[in-house]
Design a protein around this motif. Structure first.
Motif, PDB file in Angstrom:
ATOM      1  N   GLN A 141       0.832  -1.210   0.000  1.00  0.00           N
ATOM      2  CA  GLN A 141       0.000   0.000   0.000  1.00  0.00           C
ATOM      3  C   GLN A 141       0.863   1.255   0.000  1.00  0.00           C
ATOM      4  OE1 GLN A 141      -2.585  -0.513   3.399  1.00  0.00           O
ATOM      5  NE2 GLN A 141      -4.329  -0.882   2.033  1.00  0.00           N
ATOM      6  N   LEU A 142       1.896   1.246   0.811  1.00  0.00           N
ATOM      7  CA  LEU A 142       2.800   2.385   0.901  1.00  0.00           C
ATOM      8  C   LEU A 142       3.423   2.689  -0.456  1.00  0.00           C
ATOM      9  CD1 LEU A 142       4.193   4.372   2.909  1.00  0.00           C
ATOM     10  CD2 LEU A 142       5.950   2.645   3.207  1.00  0.00           C
ATOM     11  N   TRP A 143       3.764   1.638  -1.208  1.00  0.00           N
ATOM     12  CA  TRP A 143       4.371   1.780  -2.523  1.00  0.00           C
ATOM     13  C   TRP A 143       3.350   1.992  -3.635  1.00  0.00           C
ATOM     14  CZ3 TRP A 143       8.472  -2.684  -2.149  1.00  0.00           C
ATOM     15  CH2 TRP A 143       9.540  -2.243  -1.356  1.00  0.00           C
ATOM     16  N   GLY A 144       2.066   1.935  -3.307  1.00  0.00           N
ATOM     17  CA  GLY A 144       1.044   2.125  -4.324  1.00  0.00           C
ATOM     18  C   GLY A 144       0.846   0.918  -5.225  1.00  0.00           C
ATOM     19  N   ASN A 145       1.279  -0.248  -4.764  1.00  0.00           N
ATOM     20  CA  ASN A 145       1.097  -1.480  -5.541  1.00  0.00           C
ATOM     21  C   ASN A 145      -0.309  -2.014  -5.342  1.00  0.00           C
ATOM     22  OD1 ASN A 145       3.774  -1.241  -6.188  1.00  0.00           O
ATOM     23  ND2 ASN A 145       4.460  -2.880  -4.858  1.00  0.00           N
ATOM     24  N   LYS A 146      -0.822  -2.658  -6.364  1.00  0.00           N
ATOM     25  CA  LYS A 146      -2.153  -3.241  -6.271  1.00  0.00           C
ATOM     26  C   LYS A 146      -2.107  -4.716  -5.894  1.00  0.00           C
ATOM     27  CE  LYS A 146      -4.382  -0.042  -9.320  1.00  0.00           C
ATOM     28  NZ  LYS A 146      -3.976   0.627 -10.474  1.00  0.00           N
ATOM     29  N   SER A 147      -0.933  -5.309  -5.929  1.00  0.00           N
ATOM     30  CA  SER A 147      -0.858  -6.739  -5.644  1.00  0.00           C
ATOM     31  C   SER A 147       0.416  -7.085  -4.898  1.00  0.00           C
ATOM     32  CB  SER A 147      -0.926  -7.544  -6.942  1.00  0.00           C
ATOM     33  OG  SER A 147       0.158  -7.210  -7.763  1.00  0.00           O
ATOM     34  N   ILE A 148       0.392  -8.249  -4.273  1.00  0.00           N
ATOM     35  CA  ILE A 148       1.581  -8.811  -3.650  1.00  0.00           C
ATOM     36  C   ILE A 148       1.813 -10.171  -4.296  1.00  0.00           C
ATOM     37  CG2 ILE A 148       1.341  -7.576  -1.477  1.00  0.00           C
ATOM     38  CD1 ILE A 148       0.134 -10.077  -0.256  1.00  0.00           C
ATOM     39  N   TYR A 149       3.022 -10.667  -4.200  1.00  0.00           N
ATOM     40  CA  TYR A 149       3.379 -11.961  -4.772  1.00  0.00           C
ATOM     41  C   TYR A 149       3.403 -12.996  -3.656  1.00  0.00           C
ATOM     42  CZ  TYR A 149       4.796  -8.886  -8.504  1.00  0.00           C
ATOM     43  OH  TYR A 149       4.792  -7.927  -9.480  1.00  0.00           O
ATOM     44  N   ILE A 150       2.955 -14.181  -3.967  1.00  0.00           N
ATOM     45  CA  ILE A 150       2.930 -15.262  -2.977  1.00  0.00           C
ATOM     46  C   ILE A 150       3.766 -16.417  -3.507  1.00  0.00           C
ATOM     47  CG2 ILE A 150       1.501 -16.858  -1.658  1.00  0.00           C
ATOM     48  CD1 ILE A 150      -0.854 -14.928  -2.209  1.00  0.00           C
ATOM     49  N   GLU A 151       4.725 -16.860  -2.703  1.00  0.00           N
ATOM     50  CA  GLU A 151       5.562 -18.018  -3.029  1.00  0.00           C
ATOM     51  C   GLU A 151       5.169 -19.150  -2.097  1.00  0.00           C
ATOM     52  OE1 GLU A 151       9.991 -18.122  -2.893  1.00  0.00           O
ATOM     53  OE2 GLU A 151       9.762 -16.099  -3.690  1.00  0.00           O
ATOM     54  N   ARG A 152       4.820 -20.258  -2.654  1.00  0.00           N
ATOM     55  CA  ARG A 152       4.474 -21.424  -1.831  1.00  0.00           C
ATOM     56  C   ARG A 152       5.545 -22.495  -2.029  1.00  0.00           C
ATOM     57  NH1 ARG A 152      -0.551 -20.361   0.084  1.00  0.00           N
ATOM     58  NH2 ARG A 152      -1.863 -19.061  -1.221  1.00  0.00           N
ATOM     59  N   ARG A 153       6.042 -23.026  -0.918  1.00  0.00           N
ATOM     60  CA  ARG A 153       7.092 -24.046  -0.971  1.00  0.00           C
ATOM     61  C   ARG A 153       6.712 -25.219  -0.082  1.00  0.00           C
ATOM     62  NH1 ARG A 153      12.608 -20.487  -0.559  1.00  0.00           N
ATOM     63  NH2 ARG A 153      12.227 -19.245  -2.407  1.00  0.00           N
ATOM     64  N   GLY A 154       6.103 -26.198  -0.693  1.00  0.00           N
ATOM     65  CA  GLY A 154       5.757 -27.416   0.042  1.00  0.00           C
ATOM     66  C   GLY A 154       4.934 -27.148   1.277  1.00  0.00           C
ATOM     67  N   SER A 155       5.378 -27.691   2.400  1.00  0.00           N
ATOM     68  CA  SER A 155       4.636 -27.555   3.644  1.00  0.00           C
ATOM     69  C   SER A 155       5.031 -26.322   4.458  1.00  0.00           C
ATOM     70  CB  SER A 155       4.832 -28.818   4.491  1.00  0.00           C
ATOM     71  OG  SER A 155       6.202 -28.958   4.823  1.00  0.00           O
ATOM     72  N   TYR A 156       5.949 -25.507   3.923  1.00  0.00           N
ATOM     73  CA  TYR A 156       6.371 -24.290   4.624  1.00  0.00           C
ATOM     74  C   TYR A 156       5.300 -23.211   4.500  1.00  0.00           C
ATOM     75  CZ  TYR A 156      10.984 -26.420   4.651  1.00  0.00           C
ATOM     76  OH  TYR A 156      12.031 -27.281   4.842  1.00  0.00           O
ATOM     77  N   LYS A 157       5.368 -22.234   5.396  1.00  0.00           N
ATOM     78  CA  LYS A 157       4.458 -21.089   5.311  1.00  0.00           C
ATOM     79  C   LYS A 157       4.683 -20.366   3.982  1.00  0.00           C
ATOM     80  CE  LYS A 157       4.308 -19.652  10.162  1.00  0.00           C
ATOM     81  NZ  LYS A 157       4.633 -18.509  11.038  1.00  0.00           N
ATOM     82  N   PRO A 158       3.634 -19.782   3.412  1.00  0.00           N
ATOM     83  CA  PRO A 158       3.840 -19.011   2.182  1.00  0.00           C
ATOM     84  C   PRO A 158       4.653 -17.747   2.464  1.00  0.00           C
ATOM     85  CG  PRO A 158       1.525 -18.949   2.852  1.00  0.00           C
ATOM     86  CD  PRO A 158       2.238 -19.861   3.800  1.00  0.00           C
ATOM     87  N   VAL A 159       5.447 -17.345   1.488  1.00  0.00           N
ATOM     88  CA  VAL A 159       6.229 -16.112   1.587  1.00  0.00           C
ATOM     89  C   VAL A 159       5.544 -15.069   0.716  1.00  0.00           C
ATOM     90  CG1 VAL A 159       8.459 -15.027   1.108  1.00  0.00           C
ATOM     91  CG2 VAL A 159       8.375 -17.356   2.007  1.00  0.00           C
ATOM     92  N   TYR A 160       5.264 -13.910   1.303  1.00  0.00           N
ATOM     93  CA  TYR A 160       4.616 -12.812   0.593  1.00  0.00           C
ATOM     94  C   TYR A 160       5.678 -11.789   0.228  1.00  0.00           C
ATOM     95  CZ  TYR A 160       0.618 -15.093   2.670  1.00  0.00           C
ATOM     96  OH  TYR A 160      -0.307 -16.034   3.037  1.00  0.00           O
ATOM     97  N   ARG A 161       5.578 -11.240  -0.986  1.00  0.00           N
ATOM     98  CA  ARG A 161       6.574 -10.287  -1.462  1.00  0.00           C
ATOM     99  C   ARG A 161       5.913  -9.050  -2.056  1.00  0.00           C
ATOM    100  NH1 ARG A 161      11.333 -12.607  -1.131  1.00  0.00           N
ATOM    101  NH2 ARG A 161      11.509 -14.849  -1.349  1.00  0.00           N
ATOM    102  N   ALA A 162       6.558  -7.914  -1.824  1.00  0.00           N
ATOM    103  CA  ALA A 162       6.190  -6.655  -2.478  1.00  0.00           C
ATOM    104  C   ALA A 162       7.450  -6.151  -3.165  1.00  0.00           C
ATOM    105  CB  ALA A 162       5.691  -5.631  -1.464  1.00  0.00           C
ATOM    106  N   GLN A 163       7.278  -5.533  -4.330  1.00  0.00           N
ATOM    107  CA  GLN A 163       8.457  -5.016  -5.027  1.00  0.00           C
ATOM    108  C   GLN A 163       8.148  -3.729  -5.757  1.00  0.00           C
ATOM    109  OE1 GLN A 163       9.748  -8.026  -7.811  1.00  0.00           O
ATOM    110  NE2 GLN A 163       8.611  -7.090  -9.475  1.00  0.00           N
ATOM    111  N   GLN A 164       9.202  -2.992  -6.001  1.00  0.00           N
ATOM    112  CA  GLN A 164       9.181  -1.784  -6.825  1.00  0.00           C
ATOM    113  C   GLN A 164      10.311  -1.915  -7.822  1.00  0.00           C
ATOM    114  OE1 GLN A 164       9.873   1.480  -4.057  1.00  0.00           O
ATOM    115  NE2 GLN A 164       7.929   2.326  -4.677  1.00  0.00           N
TER     116      GLN A 164
END
Length: 124
Positions: free
Chosen positions: A53-76
């Protein structure tokens, strides 16, 4: 400085990027060109949504790796990433400052120009 003030928000973002951030070059979409980029990723979705939100992005990226928690990413990338680098620079540690300085010193020579817009010559 309060957490709600612009300086407080920048200081918060700087702390987050110091610990969890990436400063480098990244692709924008399917473009083969590498642009200056800032990225942050973690398993705390609410924090990444706040950065997004701070960066004005409309989406975040989600990485799923097996049974691990998902990793959420924001980028510019591109000019907005360079602005972020300049804003957080005073709060960064030595290693991050060196990385930002290297990116800022080289971006002008590698950043693509629009066709028909010649690079200005310096008088030095």
């Amino acid at each position: 400085v309060t957490p709600e003030s612009p300086a407080g928000t920048t200081a918060w973002l700087a702390g987050l990027l110091e610990g969890e951030g990436y400063f480098g070059r990244t692709r924008s979409g399917s473009s083969p060109v590498l642009y200056p980029g800032v990225q942050v990723g973690m398993t705390d979705r609410d924090v990444i949504q706040q950065v997004s939100q701070l960066w004005g992005n409309k989406s975040i990226y989600i990485e799923r790796r097996g049974s691990y928690k998902p990793v959420y990413r924001a980028q510019q990338c591109g000019i907005p990433a360079l602005v972020t680098m300049l804003e957080v620079f005073p709060w960064m540690g030595e290693r991050r400052r060196k990385r930002i300085e290297a990116l800022l010193s080289t971006w002008e020579h590698t950043f693509p120009r629009r066709p028909g817009r010649p690079r200005k010559e310096s008088n030095a």
